[in-house]
Design an enzyme around this catalytic site. Structure first.
Site, PDB file in Angstrom:
ATOM      1  CB  SER A 716      -1.139  -0.039   1.222  1.00 15.16           C
ATOM      2  OG  SER A 716      -0.130   0.212   2.499  1.00 15.16           O
ATOM      3  CE  LYS A 759      -2.692   1.983   4.906  1.00 12.38           C
ATOM      4  NZ  LYS A 759      -2.743   1.333   3.793  1.00 12.38           N
TER       5      LYS A 759
END
Lengths: 867, 268
Positions: A716, A759
């Protein structure tokens, strides 16, 4: 048009400053093409002036190439007005699990179908209600099925080490065990009574007298014969002796010497005859003793039979319909007759009356009935859940007891396992627990395959013990096993165990989530109502239900889904109820749910706080303003199992002349996982395809996650890594007010990642703590927009323009946002304009190629001179 | 009748193992009369020693039925071993309770020893469990003794008259009955019914046993000659008898006892 071709002429464009052929002198590079150091502040580097100016120009234009997401797209709110009820008390219970129709149908099918191997594996994550669904279906099915047999173990009088199993109709095992115990108790009274009777005593005295007299007569006759000859029979230390007597006393040696020779001769002759007779009598004694024992034994049998016959017959009549029981009773009957001494001990003061059956030395244990499985109550098929599926809890065990320092066992110490208790019904097991218990899985397979179960001692199976043990007769097994487990376990078993598919033919797969719409939200409300009633919670107001729905969406990590995990819902409802009761409220409101969510987070938030504290105090270096070359804020998620949180991480990149390598330091030191390495290798491929498809990629780049000390996994961060790499290559500074997440493919397409909410919130928390400037924000993959279910405070900040979330689909969109420079679209001739990121990067790569070529030509010239 | 104190108990043994029952009974007697002194006699059978001295002395093994020569030294050694074994058993039995006892080996016949010592002790105990266990004639007593028949519940047999020693005999019987919890048969040697009734009531009142566990029987006159017949039918576990003053009566008693296999308690 292939993306690779877009930049096919970039080398040529850049080649205006590049040597045309190998071996030509390399011109001095101009200042703008000098390499930049990682982290080098643009203001300190004259070579970066152009880039800084370009960023400033872009900021002045106040134009961002990718518009930010509107606040309403960041959280899929649930409007309480959607619900037509005031509180959950108005709602009906939900009969079936939410959104699990496929699993429900599969479980029903698996339960109802007969046949070997039609056992179930119910798979799905924990907390989705697998066990409660299975239990409910099984309970319903079990009530409609007859109770299975009772099972008993009894002594095998011929071979005590091989106990016999008896099968009785449900509910008759306990009365049978009681009847046999009662029978033996009766025998303990009746047998001694028979032996205490005058009749027995008389008969016994007859026998004793007969043999006593026989012996006495023999000795008396000998004594008389001896006395007639003036000789007495004496007991010596080891036997008998004969000696002449005078006046009742044995004569002395002197007296003997004085006897006439004739008398001596006579005495010697008589003594010889008498000794022979004495020896003959003594030789007969053992034979007489044996005869006597046989007579007494026959007498005892006769009287035992008299006492036993009628009592056993009464039990026989009660169980005349069960041939196996009759066979056992006959064996018991014979054994009592043959070994009646135990019953007579009471009469002889041996302590039998009152002696406990359970005593290891009790002679009556051999007649006990070990009721292994009692299905008398309730009269339906059993549903058994084994919480601790060890080998012995599963197949039963043979216990031992200590006696005189040695271990002893018998059939009364056989204990049932779950397979015995579930026989004729259903057994529910947790697959993970089962597989982590030594030998339990093999034992279960063996039992299902052979359709028999036999209690066993694990020590015996492994030959670890050499003590006496049993081989009980196996019990026929007719059980349906339901395994509950996670998907990974199911697929691993399917892959690795060839027997598994044959033994577990039915699979019920639970959904993790369902589509979120008005109907499913209403069903979710009914689920909450059901849970609330079951857990005896306060009613939930509709705004509280709306918060539950939103929470469920967050747990599903998808704004368009609802989580089907019931356990988190139960926990949240309980805790919300707690907070409502603390305030002495009669309804749970949305505020209580939010309070419960916040409290849940607070309880497990310590590590997140410490990590963020380290960032805020400058221990972990994260910039949230300015711009830097080769440095970017990546985003990672720390999963503490009960809590996940996002954490920004500094990623840096450096470049130098090389042979096309992109070095992942994480991988080099074995702190990077395979997926992470894959992401980095894709970057290398992207660079080569886009910028250097027809010439060697002449760089060596190094990437690292700064200040990470444990394993990094996942791809990611590959978008962030690529942007850092491009920044380092082009010497273009990256805005530190942004954090980036997303993976890229070889063509620069941005792909979805996990944990997007955590996040964003992780970076937001740092920025908020430092003070939101209105410049800060996060770049996420466009494919993740549908997963957004952010916290209210983040949504509010975005709505107020103090924080931004941008969804990007390509690396070009990302790099434009991060640098403020246009990425550089190729025109119709495939050329990109100077001043774009792609132009600068391509130029830099061309320079690196030239440098590499010049090194190569210098070496070639030097070699020629040497020749 | 008042209770009389027992001061000296004499235990005469003719075999190395007097039996746990007898030792327990003696121990109980000692406990009941704390001041009593225990004197143990091991009787080396004189008849056996004489037999061993004869030139043709042999024995037939009780198990092997084989004939073996006997020598005086061999018999003396065997008797010494038996005496030591008996002493050890007594020490084990009475040493635990700290009861002091003396041990003495005498040589003679049981009859002669009993005749000699009967008037020396308050209670003379004669026992031979070894013979009982083997179910064979008693060693050194009389090879003509009928063997005790098994079966039936053993009982204590008190043979008493209206002499003063009867009081102590009854007291002893009560102790033994309490110890062994067995019935008591009492044979009263009295001439008239009135004396019998009086003694019977006294016996029943002084024996700590439930009704039915004590049976009294009247025999006319103090004629001890009927004792052998009585014993052969009663087959008692133990015989309790007041010491007879006249030697002839005592000899008759001992001779009769020698024909059965039971413990004998002679009470002075």
């Amino acid at each position: 048009m292939n993306d690779t071709n877009k930049f096919k002429n970039l080398d040529e464009q850049a080649g205006q400053r590049s040597p045309e052929a190998i071996g030509e002198p390399v011109p001095e590079p101009d200042a703008a093409s000098l390499p930049r150091r990682v982290g080098e502040t643009v203001s300190e580097s004259p070579a970066a002036v152009q880039a800084v100016e370009m960023v400033a120009t872009a900021e002045e234009a106040s134009h961002l190439p990718v518009p930010e997401l509107a606040a309403e797209r960041l959280r899929h709110r649930c409007d309480p007005a959607l619900f037509a009820f005031e509180t959950t008390s108005e709602l009906e219970d939900l009969a079936d699990p939410l959104g699990q129709q496929r699993a429900v149908d599969a479980v029903r099918f698996g339960v109802e179908i007969d046949g070997p191997g039609y056992n179930l594996f119910v798979l799905g994550p924990s907390g989705v209600g697998k066990r409660s669904l299975v239990s409910r279906v099984l309970d319903r099915e079990a009530r409609q099925r007859p109770a299975p047999y009772d099972w008993c173990y009894v002594n095998n009088f011929e071979q005590p080490s091989r106990p016999i199993v008896l099968q009785l109709p449900a509910g008759r095992g306990k009365p049978f065990a009681r009847a046999v115990r009662h029978l033996v108790d009766e025998l303990r009274q009746a047998v001694p009574a028979a032996f205490d009777s005058d009749e027995y005593r008389g008969r016994r005295e007859q026998v004793d007298g007969e043999f006593g007299e026989r012996e006495a007569e023999a000795f008396n006759a000998l004594g008389h014969d001896a006395e007639a000859q003036g000789i007495a029979l004496l007991r010596t230390p080891s036997g008998f002796g004969l000696a002449p007597v005078k006046n009742g006393e044995v004569i002395t040696p002197d007296e003997y010497e004085k006897l006439p020779d004739e008398e001596k001769t006579r005495l010697a002759g008589e003594l010889e005859i008498l000794h022979a007779k004495l020896a003959k009598i003594i030789r007969q004694l053992p034979q007489w003793a044996r005869e006597k024992r046989e007579r007494i034994k026959a007498l005892n049998r006769e009287f035992t039979l008299l006492a036993v016959e009628q009592l056993v017959e009464e039990v026989r009549q009660a169980y005349a319909d069960l041939p196996a029981v009759l066979t056992f009773l006959e064996a018991l009957h014979q054994d009592v007759i043959e070994n009646g001494a135990a019953f007579r001990k009471g009469q002889e003061g041996g302590g039998a009356p009152g002696e406990e059956w359970s005593e290891i030395n009790s002679p009556f244990r051999r007649y006990e009935v070990n009721l292994l499985v009692d299905n008398g109550e309730p009269l339906s098929a059993p549903v058994t859940y084994l919480d601790h599926p060890t080998y012995q809890n599963l197949v039963g065990r043979v216990e031992h007891r200590e006696r005189m320092g040695a271990l002893f066992t018998d059939f009364t110490l056989i204990k049932a396992g779950a397979l015995h208790r579930a026989n004729g019904g259903y057994l529910i097991l947790d697959a993970r627990k089962l597989l982590t218990q030594p030998f339990a899985w093999d034992a279960l397979k063996r039992a299902l395959d052979s359709r028999h179960v036999r209690p066993d001692s694990i020590g015996q199976v492994l030959s670890l013990t050499s003590t006496f043990s049993l081989e009980p007769e196996p019990i026929p097994l007719d059980v349906k096993v339901v395994l509950l487990g996670e998907r990974i376990i199911y697929y691993l078993l399917l892959e690795l165990d060839p027997d598994f598919g044959e033994l577990f033919k039915v699979v019920a797969d639970f959904e993790d989530s369902i589509d979120r719409d008005a109907d499913s939200a209403h069903l979710y409300a009914r689920l909450a109502a059901t849970v609330g009633r079951r857990e005896k919670l306060l009613p939930f107001r509709r705004d509280a239900v709306a918060r539950l729905v939103e929470r469920s969406t967050r747990l599903a990590e998808d704004a368009e889904k609802l989580s089907t995990h019931v356990q988190p819902l139960v926990d949240l409802m309980r805790e919300s109820d707690y907070w409502a009761r603390q305030e002495r409220q009669e309804l749970v409101t949305g505020e209580h749910v939010e309070q419960a969510v916040a409290a849940q987070r607070k309880r497990v938030d310590r590590i997140r706080e410490r990590v963020h504290e380290a960032i805020l105090r400058g221990t972990l270096l994260i910039d949230t303003q300015d711009a830097r070359v080769g440095q970017i804020n990546g985003l990672s998620v720390r999963d503490m199992r009960n809590f996940r949180f996002g954490q920004p991480t500094r990623i840096t990149a450096t470049v130098r002349v090389g042979e096309g390598e992109v070095i992942d330091i994480q991988r080099e030191v074995e702190l990077g996982g395979a997926v992470h390495s894959k992401g980095v290798m894709i970057l290398s491929s992207f660079l080569a395809m886009r910028y250097s498809s027809e010439t060697p990629l002449s760089l060596t780049a190094t990437l690292v996650f700064e200040q990470t000390y444990d394993m990094v996994e996942g791809d990611s961060a590959s978008l962030a890594e690529l942007c850092a790499l491009l920044s380092a290559l082009g010497g273009i500074p990256i805005r530190q007010s942004f954090a980036v997440t997303g993976s890229v493919d070889q063509y620069g397409q941005v792909q979805a990642i996990g944990g997007v909410n955590e996040k964003i919130e992780g970076f937001f928390d740092i920025c908020q703590a430092r003070g939101l400037t209105g410049e800060q924000g996060v770049l996420i993959p466009a494919a993740n927009v549908k997963h957004l279910m952010l916290r209210e405070d983040v949504v509010e900040a975005v709505a107020a323009g103090r924080f931004h979330v941008h969804a990007v689909a390509t690396v070009d969109e990302a790099i434009e946002l991060l640098t403020g420079l246009p990425a550089g679209e190729p025109d119709e001739q495939g050329l990109v304009k100077p001043g774009t990121v792609n132009f600068i990067v391509a130029s830099r790569l061309a320079d690196l190629t030239s440098i590499r070529k010049s090194f190569a030509s210098e070496i070639a010239i030097a070699r020629k001179k040497e020749q | 009748m008042s209770q009389a104190a027992t001061r000296r108990i004499l235990l005469a043994l003719a075999s190395p193992d007097p039996g746990a029952g007898l030792l327990e009974a003696v121990s109980r007697l000692l406990e009941a009369s704390q001041a009593a002194e225990l004197r143990a006699l091991f009787i080396e059978d004189a008849n056996l020693l004489r037999l061993a001295g004869l030139p043709f002395a042999r024995e037939v093994g009780v198990v092997s039925a084989m004939e073996r020569l006997l020598s005086t030294a061999q018999v003396e050694r065997a008797l010494r071993t038996q005496a030591a074994h008996a002493e050890r058993l007594l020490a084990e039995a009475f040493g635990k309770s700290g009861t002091p006892f003396s041990f003495q080996v005498v040589r003679g016949t049981v009859l002669a020893v009993a005749m000699e010592w009967a008037l020396e002790a308050d209670v003379l105990v004669l026992g031979d469990a070894g013979a009982q266990r083997l179910s064979l004639p008693k060693a050194g007593l009389s090879a003509r003794a009928p063997r005790r028949k098994n079966g039936g519940r053993p009982a204590l047999l008190l043979v008493a008259d209206d002499s003063p020693a009867t009081r102590r005999a009854l007291q002893l019987t009560a102790e033994l009955a309490q110890l062994s919890a067995i019935p008591v048969n009492v044979v009263l040697l009295v001439d008239d019914d009135e004396t019998f009734a009086r003694l019977r009531d006294w016996v029943v009142a002084n024996l700590p046993l439930p009704p039915g566990e004590v049976r009294c029987e009247q025999r006319l006159g103090r004629d001890w000659r009927g004792l052998p017949h009585l014993l052969s039918h009663a087959r008692p576990g133990a015989l309790i008898v007041p010491v007879l003053a006249d030697a002839e009566g005592l000899r008759t008693l001992l001779d009769a006892w020698g024909r059965v296999n039971c413990y004998l308690f002679l009470v002075r």
